[in-house]
Structures are given as structure tokens and as C-alpha cells.
Design a protein around this motif. Sequence first.
Motif, PDB file in Angstrom:
ATOM      1  N   GLY A 157     -56.647  12.075  -5.607  1.00 48.36           N
ATOM      2  CA  GLY A 157     -56.022  11.949  -4.313  1.00 48.36           C
ATOM      3  C   GLY A 157     -54.702  11.176  -4.246  1.00 48.36           C
ATOM      4  N   LYS A 158     -53.713  10.523  -5.351  1.00 50.60           N
ATOM      5  CA  LYS A 158     -52.693   9.813  -4.600  1.00 50.60           C
ATOM      6  C   LYS A 158     -51.640  10.187  -5.159  1.00 50.60           C
ATOM      7  N   HIS A 159     -50.686   9.997  -4.237  1.00 49.76           N
ATOM      8  CA  HIS A 159     -49.256  10.076  -4.374  1.00 49.76           C
ATOM      9  C   HIS A 159     -48.492   9.502  -5.499  1.00 49.76           C
ATOM     10  N   VAL A 160     -48.226   9.858  -6.827  1.00 51.47           N
ATOM     11  CA  VAL A 160     -47.961   8.885  -7.946  1.00 51.47           C
ATOM     12  C   VAL A 160     -46.715   8.938  -7.739  1.00 51.47           C
ATOM     13  N   TYR A 161     -45.528   7.200  -8.381  1.00 53.16           N
ATOM     14  CA  TYR A 161     -44.335   7.051  -8.809  1.00 53.16           C
ATOM     15  C   TYR A 161     -44.565   7.544 -10.118  1.00 53.16           C
ATOM     16  N   SER A 162     -44.015   7.587 -11.267  1.00 56.24           N
ATOM     17  CA  SER A 162     -43.323   7.410 -12.792  1.00 56.24           C
ATOM     18  C   SER A 162     -42.845   7.120 -12.998  1.00 56.24           C
ATOM     19  N   ALA A 163     -42.863   6.160 -13.737  1.00 62.92           N
ATOM     20  CA  ALA A 163     -41.521   6.173 -14.398  1.00 62.92           C
ATOM     21  C   ALA A 163     -41.408   6.688 -15.713  1.00 62.92           C
ATOM     22  N   VAL A 164     -40.200   6.906 -16.071  1.00 60.37           N
ATOM     23  CA  VAL A 164     -39.850   7.963 -16.970  1.00 60.37           C
ATOM     24  C   VAL A 164     -40.327   7.342 -18.425  1.00 60.37           C
TER      25      VAL A 164
ATOM     26  N   GLU B 298     -36.119   8.599 -12.103  1.00 57.51           N
ATOM     27  CA  GLU B 298     -35.034   8.654 -13.132  1.00 57.51           C
ATOM     28  C   GLU B 298     -34.173   7.991 -12.425  1.00 57.51           C
ATOM     29  N   THR B 299     -33.373   6.600 -13.110  1.00 56.11           N
ATOM     30  CA  THR B 299     -32.383   5.419 -12.465  1.00 56.11           C
ATOM     31  C   THR B 299     -31.212   6.192 -12.216  1.00 56.11           C
ATOM     32  N   SER B 300     -30.765   7.490 -13.422  1.00 56.95           N
ATOM     33  CA  SER B 300     -29.363   8.316 -13.563  1.00 56.95           C
ATOM     34  C   SER B 300     -29.043   8.477 -12.490  1.00 56.95           C
ATOM     35  N   TYR B 301     -30.186   9.399 -11.512  1.00 52.50           N
ATOM     36  CA  TYR B 301     -29.898  10.272 -10.766  1.00 52.50           C
ATOM     37  C   TYR B 301     -29.079   9.707  -9.348  1.00 52.50           C
ATOM     38  N   TYR B 302     -29.277   8.249  -9.507  1.00 48.03           N
ATOM     39  CA  TYR B 302     -28.605   7.222  -9.020  1.00 48.03           C
ATOM     40  C   TYR B 302     -27.127   5.962  -9.356  1.00 48.03           C
ATOM     41  N   ASN B 303     -27.420   6.471 -10.975  1.00 51.23           N
ATOM     42  CA  ASN B 303     -26.158   6.273 -11.674  1.00 51.23           C
ATOM     43  C   ASN B 303     -24.607   6.389 -10.663  1.00 51.23           C
ATOM     44  N   PRO B 304     -23.887   5.469 -10.485  1.00 51.40           N
ATOM     45  CA  PRO B 304     -22.754   5.386  -9.786  1.00 51.40           C
ATOM     46  C   PRO B 304     -21.999   6.595 -10.123  1.00 51.40           C
ATOM     47  N   ALA B 305     -21.510   7.260 -11.206  1.00 49.73           N
ATOM     48  CA  ALA B 305     -20.853   8.207 -12.296  1.00 49.73           C
ATOM     49  C   ALA B 305     -21.922   9.379 -11.414  1.00 49.73           C
TER      50      ALA B 305
ATOM     51  N   HIS C 264     -32.058   9.587 -18.765  1.00 42.13           N
ATOM     52  CA  HIS C 264     -31.200   8.858 -18.692  1.00 42.13           C
ATOM     53  C   HIS C 264     -29.793   9.432 -18.854  1.00 42.13           C
ATOM     54  N   ALA C 265     -29.692  10.504 -20.242  1.00 43.69           N
ATOM     55  CA  ALA C 265     -28.510  10.946 -20.325  1.00 43.69           C
ATOM     56  C   ALA C 265     -28.730  12.476 -19.608  1.00 43.69           C
ATOM     57  N   VAL C 266     -29.460  12.944 -19.561  1.00 44.71           N
ATOM     58  CA  VAL C 266     -30.435  14.630 -19.125  1.00 44.71           C
ATOM     59  C   VAL C 266     -29.899  14.704 -17.459  1.00 44.71           C
ATOM     60  N   GLY C 267     -30.841  13.077 -16.994  1.00 42.46           N
ATOM     61  CA  GLY C 267     -30.576  13.308 -15.677  1.00 42.46           C
ATOM     62  C   GLY C 267     -29.416  12.961 -15.122  1.00 42.46           C
ATOM     63  N   GLY C 268     -28.520  12.527 -15.854  1.00 42.79           N
ATOM     64  CA  GLY C 268     -27.159  12.031 -15.101  1.00 42.79           C
ATOM     65  C   GLY C 268     -25.944  12.963 -15.262  1.00 42.79           C
ATOM     66  N   VAL C 269     -26.570  14.264 -16.058  1.00 41.68           N
ATOM     67  CA  VAL C 269     -25.878  15.402 -15.618  1.00 41.68           C
ATOM     68  C   VAL C 269     -25.890  16.533 -14.481  1.00 41.68           C
TER      69      VAL C 269
ATOM     70  N   GLN D  24     -40.543  15.986   0.236  1.00 44.87           N
ATOM     71  CA  GLN D  24     -40.273  16.227  -1.351  1.00 44.87           C
ATOM     72  C   GLN D  24     -38.827  14.976  -1.450  1.00 44.87           C
ATOM     73  N   PRO D  25     -39.517  14.243  -2.026  1.00 43.71           N
ATOM     74  CA  PRO D  25     -38.011  13.397  -3.377  1.00 43.71           C
ATOM     75  C   PRO D  25     -36.858  13.291  -3.836  1.00 43.71           C
ATOM     76  N   PRO D  26     -35.581  13.098  -3.660  1.00 42.62           N
ATOM     77  CA  PRO D  26     -34.855  14.058  -4.844  1.00 42.62           C
ATOM     78  C   PRO D  26     -35.290  14.368  -6.180  1.00 42.62           C
ATOM     79  N   VAL D  27     -35.707  13.159  -7.029  1.00 46.15           N
ATOM     80  CA  VAL D  27     -35.920  14.143  -7.935  1.00 46.15           C
ATOM     81  C   VAL D  27     -37.641  13.985  -8.449  1.00 46.15           C
ATOM     82  N   ASP D  28     -38.662  15.326  -7.598  1.00 48.57           N
ATOM     83  CA  ASP D  28     -40.186  15.522  -7.617  1.00 48.57           C
ATOM     84  C   ASP D  28     -40.046  16.405  -8.999  1.00 48.57           C
ATOM     85  N   ALA D  29     -41.901  16.783  -9.165  1.00 47.01           N
ATOM     86  CA  ALA D  29     -42.183  17.411 -10.282  1.00 47.01           C
ATOM     87  C   ALA D  29     -41.010  18.411 -10.646  1.00 47.01           C
ATOM     88  N   HIS D  30     -40.571  18.977 -10.234  1.00 48.12           N
ATOM     89  CA  HIS D  30     -39.358  20.800 -10.865  1.00 48.12           C
ATOM     90  C   HIS D  30     -38.717  19.726 -11.242  1.00 48.12           C
TER      91      HIS D  30
END
Length: 402
Positions: free
Chosen positions: A92-99, A126-133, A190-195, A361-367
Motif C-alpha cells: 500500500g505504499k506509493h513508490v519512487y524507483s531509481a532506474v 529517469e534523469t534523461s527525461y529532464y536532460n537539457p537536450a 539514460h539513452a532510450v529515455g532521452g529519445v 500520475q507523474p510524467p515517468v509513470d509505470a507505462h
Amino acid sequence: MTSEAGSFTLGIVGAGQFAGSFAALWNLHPNVVQLRVTDVLPERAEKLAARFPRAEVVASFEDMLASDVDAVAIFTQRWTHGPLVVQALQAGKHVYSAVPMAVEITEIEQIIAEVERTGLIYMMGETSYYNPATVYMRHKIRAGELGRVFYAEGDYVHDMDLGFYAAYQYSGGENWKATASYPPMLYPTHAVGGVLGALPARAVSVSCIGIEDDRGDGVFDREVSQFNNSFSNATALFELSDGGAMRTNEMRRVGYPSPIRESRFRFFGTEASFEQLAHHTVWNDKKDSYDISEQFIPVRRGAETLQEVDPDLRAAFSSGTAPVHETARLPAEFDGAPNGHEGSHHYLADDFARAVVTGQQPPVDAHRAAIFTAPGIIAHTSALEGGIRLPIPDFREASGSE
């Protein structure tokens, strides 16, 4: 401690080098009223909790889940995330998971099923979602300025010698070489998520070539590896759902200055294109090429607080926001606080807190986490099978989501 409306308690699971950066931000966040910390090494949990007046130590992960804590943030070894996330959601806990989200397709399926069953928040950091590029290209692609984007590249170029040996020794103990052989394509986000954080598409098939390691130091040695892995580098070509193509490189033996820019991207469209190297970023159209590098340079701050982190990794944990970032949305409490991974940490910490208190839902949700993670899992299988082209599951179809 019981949370009030608009606030929550957060448990940090795993008190290693990465966890401290995010614990510091959540300690500042106006919606987080208390931190709790647990680690299999109690002294690490005690040391991290001692940094924050409102933090306390919990003896174990099981005790954390049995407590009244509202949410947990998982910063354990990367191959353990999937099962721990499922346990936390079931508790019953909300979860943040590192990659990464998981290392098996079945684990991704279980996480999505639990999120849909419980209605709880799941977010992958996922850090690359907010990578400047990625931030820049998300706006450019939505505005149609590239025309049709038919090809993109995302590279995660990080040599083992530049901090990774030290990181694995820190987390792996005496048998660290067994885990340092972690397959590169099982850490693809970090590679796939950035694209795919910029393109409205997903990967539908892949062919991947794995490069056998020849260093001979016991890392990436099948006889030593916990993962039966001998690939230190891998290159994958993906077919995308919009008819385009994406190439990804995951490199762990490479002559490249990863502390300067370990993730880099290229996008090619029918009207314009975008390219990055270590120091330079350019925008091209059919008339000329324009150096736009200054928009992507984050301000470094906070390295003095990272004495336990290998010097080659400190740059990743001490970058501020870049000019392309929109900082007005962030809590005022984050102003001047340490950031990291090209300015992404503030946004990730805030995304999760916002999701927990609003239920949105956050931008990088389960889907979306599955869209970023599953391509690498299938790519590694392809490499093990000599580069055979394999389909990548569509988890939205499987779950009935749009």
C-alpha cells in the motif's frame, strides 16, 4: 507519524551514494513531513538519517513496509528494483524507483498490474527525461520544427574506469566483480529515455550487437559474472511505432570524457536536425548550422558535499539547471539546493511529491517507465542470440490502457 492532507512521510530504501542527493531534496520539499531510512548496512542508514533533523532509521525494508509511512523511494542495487517495487505496492505504499524499472519483462508486467490494481503512484526516476537536450527537443518536436523525425540516437557513454569501479566496490563488497559485470543493455534508460522522452513513440522491435570484453580483469567475465555476461559495450537499432528508427549505444569501455556529458543525443527530421558531442550542441536546418551549446550547460554546484563519491562521478551529482530548464515550477525551497545529472534531480524529486499529494500520475509513470526500460531488456536478449530482430511488447495494449 501520520501525514496531514497535502503532506506525506517518505521512506528511503538503500542509503548509498545516490540516495543522499534525493533525500536532501525531499527533506527540503514542503510536502514531505518526515524521512525514514533503511539499509542492509545499518551504519549507512544511520549516517544518512543523521544529516536531517526530521529523519529516523528503520531496521529493515520489511519494517518500513509494515509502518505507516506513505511512500518509499528505492535506491538499492539495480537488479533488485522490480521485486522490491512489487512488495511496496502490495503493502500500500506509493513508490519512487531509481532506474532501471526492472531487469525482466515479467517484473514490468507485475509492476503495471499492481499499479492498476491499487491506484497507487509509481514513478521511475529517469534523469534523461529532464536532460537539457530532451527538454529542448520535446518542445521542438511538439512545435513541429523538425518536420517528420525519422531517425534519432541516444548514447550512454560511461567508461568503467571513470568512477564505476569505485561505485561497484562501494555497493558490492568483496564480490563486487560479480555485479560490476551488469549487462549494459539492462541499464538503457539514460539513452532510450532521452529519445523517447522527447518523441511521442515507442520501440516496437530491435536488433542488437554485444561486444565481448577483452580487458581480462575479472569484470565482464562470464565465469565471474552474476549475470553470465561478457558484453562491456552494446549497440542496438530499434524500429519505432511512428515508422522511424532509433539507435542506442551503451558503452562501458570507451575513450570518452563521460564526466563532461555521459548522455548525448541526435535527432534528424525532414526540416531540421539536432546533434550533440561532449562540449558542443548544434541545430541544423537546410540553410546552415547553429551552435546552441550555451543553452545546455548546467551550472555546477554542491560538489563539496560529495566527499564519499568517486571524483569522476561528482560532476553528475553537482550540476545545476541549464538555461533551457523551466525553474519557475519548482518549490522555492529548492533554490540553491544541490542538483545533479544535468539539472534533473530537482524535477524528479518534485514530480514524485506532486504525484503523491495530488494523485495525478507523474510524467515517468509505470507505462512510460516500461517504454524506457523494456527495449533494453529485449535488446540484451537479441545480443545473446547473435543480433536477431525481436519484437518489444506493448504494455499499454496488454493492460488495456490507451
